[in-house]
Scaffold this active site. Structure first.
Site, PDB file in Angstrom:
ATOM      1  CE  LYS A  33      -1.375   1.659   3.974  1.00 62.13           C
ATOM      2  NZ  LYS A  33      -1.444   2.949   4.639  1.00 62.13           N
ATOM      3  CG  ASN A  34       2.363   2.777   3.568  1.00 58.70           C
ATOM      4  OD1 ASN A  34       1.218   3.181   3.357  1.00 58.70           O
ATOM      5  ND2 ASN A  34       2.808   2.491   4.779  1.00 58.70           N
TER       6      ASN A  34
ATOM      7  NE  ARG B  47       2.408  12.248   6.928  1.00 64.82           N
ATOM      8  CZ  ARG B  47       2.771  13.297   7.637  1.00 64.82           C
ATOM      9  NH1 ARG B  47       1.867  14.157   8.072  1.00 64.82           N
ATOM     10  NH2 ARG B  47       4.036  13.498   7.940  1.00 64.82           N
TER      11      ARG B  47
ATOM     12  CB  CYS C  14      -3.752   6.426  10.997  1.00 65.44           C
ATOM     13  SG  CYS C  14      -4.390   5.085  10.000  1.00 65.44           S
TER      14      CYS C  14
ATOM     15  NE  ARG D 116       1.106  10.133  10.274  1.00 71.67           N
ATOM     16  CZ  ARG D 116       0.562   9.222   9.485  1.00 71.67           C
ATOM     17  NH1 ARG D 116      -0.708   8.963   9.555  1.00 71.67           N
ATOM     18  NH2 ARG D 116       1.287   8.576   8.599  1.00 71.67           N
TER      19      ARG D 116
ATOM     20  CB  ILE E 199       3.950  18.298   6.325  1.00 74.58           C
ATOM     21  CG1 ILE E 199       3.344  19.709   6.313  1.00 74.58           C
ATOM     22  CG2 ILE E 199       2.830  17.288   6.487  1.00 74.58           C
ATOM     23  CD1 ILE E 199       2.502  19.981   5.050  1.00 74.58           C
TER      24      ILE E 199
ATOM     25  CG  ASP F 288       3.289   1.126   9.566  1.00 69.29           C
ATOM     26  OD1 ASP F 288       3.042   2.047  10.362  1.00 69.29           O
ATOM     27  OD2 ASP F 288       3.582   1.321   8.372  1.00 69.29           O
TER      28      ASP F 288
ATOM     29  NE  ARG G 176      -6.997   4.772   5.403  1.00 60.35           N
ATOM     30  CZ  ARG G 176      -6.247   5.611   6.079  1.00 60.35           C
ATOM     31  NH1 ARG G 176      -6.518   5.870   7.327  1.00 60.35           N
ATOM     32  NH2 ARG G 176      -5.218   6.197   5.517  1.00 60.35           N
TER      33      ARG G 176
END
Ligand code: EPU
Length: 416
Positions: A21-22, A91, A115, A120, A122, A304, A396
């Site tokens: 996914k990432n 994200r 999430c 988080r 930037i 994760d 997700r």
């Protein structure tokens, strides 16, 4: 939507791991940098990818997505502000920031979603874009970035952030001159991004190490690429194998990518068989040793996987400790695990897990993706029925979750 699981079934057979996914979440926005058609294979069919497809279509691209192959034609790409209702869904939406800036010398965007596991910020991305010649105007959670043309520069990241590393690479790839990126993230997803861009004609070296060099190029052509296997999905199913598996084979993986997890399992005393692209694992019927885990950037123990592995720590005899160093707030699974029979105390960024315990079914709720995965692992091992509400969070990130688990013998149903 919720999922109902009758636990304590032995799972046996094979689970094929989908694309990461990432990685896919980075490759898809990056495809917009190309001057030709891009084909990306092994894209997982998870809901986050659906949102990304919506964003591409909103920006004027033609996208097809069938049998895990996404074909992107960006010929009619337009520079529009992505609505906050889309960008706050994840994200990864902030990968469009450097993409649109590189293409159009201007981008307007909202703070990305994702999430709720910490603040988080930037700031590292904004710093890198500024060093490469971007002018950032910030108004609350809205950003307007303009440039007279991006130029190479020397960027040092305060922490090896995955997102900031990807964003710096994107901004540098067509910038004028050489960019040197120090303290870069070393995750396999970064290597996937660099390999993809290089196959379009980019000049990137050092991906997978902490110093990445990018020599800007004028043009990027269309290409075909593949998403690497999802190491977090692989790790989660390996943990499930250690909880309730009988020769449960997790295949289509790159074993090296989950080595930190597998070696922790070995420390616990769990036996498994590693082959070329798979690992086969059986739940032990003997006492497991407690362990200490600290989450770190790759090749350290993945943040994760810390929530998914927590139920396994509950099975060890004695006190295990787990320290989360990446996010401030990633223990939302713990109160629910305790409702299911665990004995875990949270102290700041560390949890203390007392075991062994037997999980029992309960009605619980997924607060975020990996917290949900953690409850799923516990539910599969629990006596009785567990209902996990808000299962959308889990969907997700886990492709064909219910189908894959049913195929190996789990009693699991999605309920609308
Ligand atoms: N950070 C900053 N400033 C920045 C960037 C990051 O302070 O500019 C901090 C973050 O707040 C966090 C830490 O640095 O505390 C690490 O963040 P990182 O940027 O590495 O994470 P990310 O790129 O936002 C990706 C994954 C996450 C995964 C992390 C692991 C995507 C879309 N997300 O996030 O995946 O946990 O890397 O570092 O690739 C998940 O899949 O469940 C998930 C959350």
């Amino acid at each position: 939507m919720e999922v109902k699981i009758k636990g304590n079934r032995t799972l046996t057979g094979e689970i094929k791991i989908s694309g990461a996914k990432n990685s896919a979440l980075a490759l898809i926005p990056i495809a917009l940098l190309s001057d030709g058609i891009v084909t990306i294979d092994n894209v997982p069919n998870v809901s986050d990818i659906g949102v990304l497809k919506e964003i591409l279509e909103f920006l004027g691209c033609q996208v097809s997505f069938e049998n895990n192959v996404m074909v992107i034609n960006n010929e009619n790409l337009v520079n529009k502000e992505i609505p906050e209702t889309l960008s706050n869904k994840m994200r990864a939406s902030y990968y469009f920031m450097p993409v649109l800036l590189s293409k159009f010398n201007k981008v307007e965007m909202y703070f990305p979603g994702g999430c709720k596991i910490g603040a988080r910020p930037i700031d590292q991305t904004l710093k890198a874009l500024t060093i490469l010649g971007g002018n950032v105007e910030e108004d609350n959670n809205h950003y307007k970035i303009t440039t007279k043309g991006l130029t190479g520069g020397h960027v040092y990241l305060d922490m090896p952030s995955v997102g900031a590393t990807v964003n710096t690479i994107i901004a540098a790839v067509k910038a004028d001159g050489l960019t040197i990126l120090e303290n870069a993230a070393k995750e396999p997803e970064i290597v996937n991004v660099a390999t993809f861009l290089n196959s379009m004609g980019a000049k990137i070296t050092g991906a997978g190490t902490s110093e990445i060099r990018i020599q800007g190029v004028k043009k990027l052509s269309g290409c075909y690429t593949e998403v690497i296997p999802d190491r977090i999905e692989a790790g989660t199913y390996a943990i499930i194998g250690a909880m309730v598996g009988k020769n449960l084979k997790i295949s289509n993986i790159i074993p090296e990518h989950i080595e930190a997890l597998m070696l922790k399992m070995k420390e616990m005393g769990i036996d498994y068989k590693e082959e070329l692209d798979s690992v086969t694992i059986t739940a032990p019927d003997y006492k497991l040793k407690p362990v200490k885990i600290k989450t770190l950037g790759y090749p350290g123990f993945a943040t994760d996987l810390q929530q998914p592995v927590t139920p396994l720590l509950c099975k060890c005899t004695g006190v295990s400790k787990l320290e989360e160093t990446i996010y401030e707030n990633r223990f939302n699974n713990v109160p629910y695990l305790n409702e299911m029979g665990a004995n875990i105390q949270i102290k700041g960024r560390e949890i203390k897990v007392n075991g062994p315990i037997e999980f029992k079914g309960a009605e619980v709720e997924a607060s975020d993706l990996r917290a949900g995965a953690s409850l799923l692992v516990a539910a599969l091992a629990a006596e009785g029925e567990t209902t996990i509400k808000n299962v959308n969070h889990i969907l997700r990130g886990y492709d064909k979750l219910v189908e894959k688990l049913k195929n190996v013998g789990a009693d699991i149903e999605l309920v609308d």
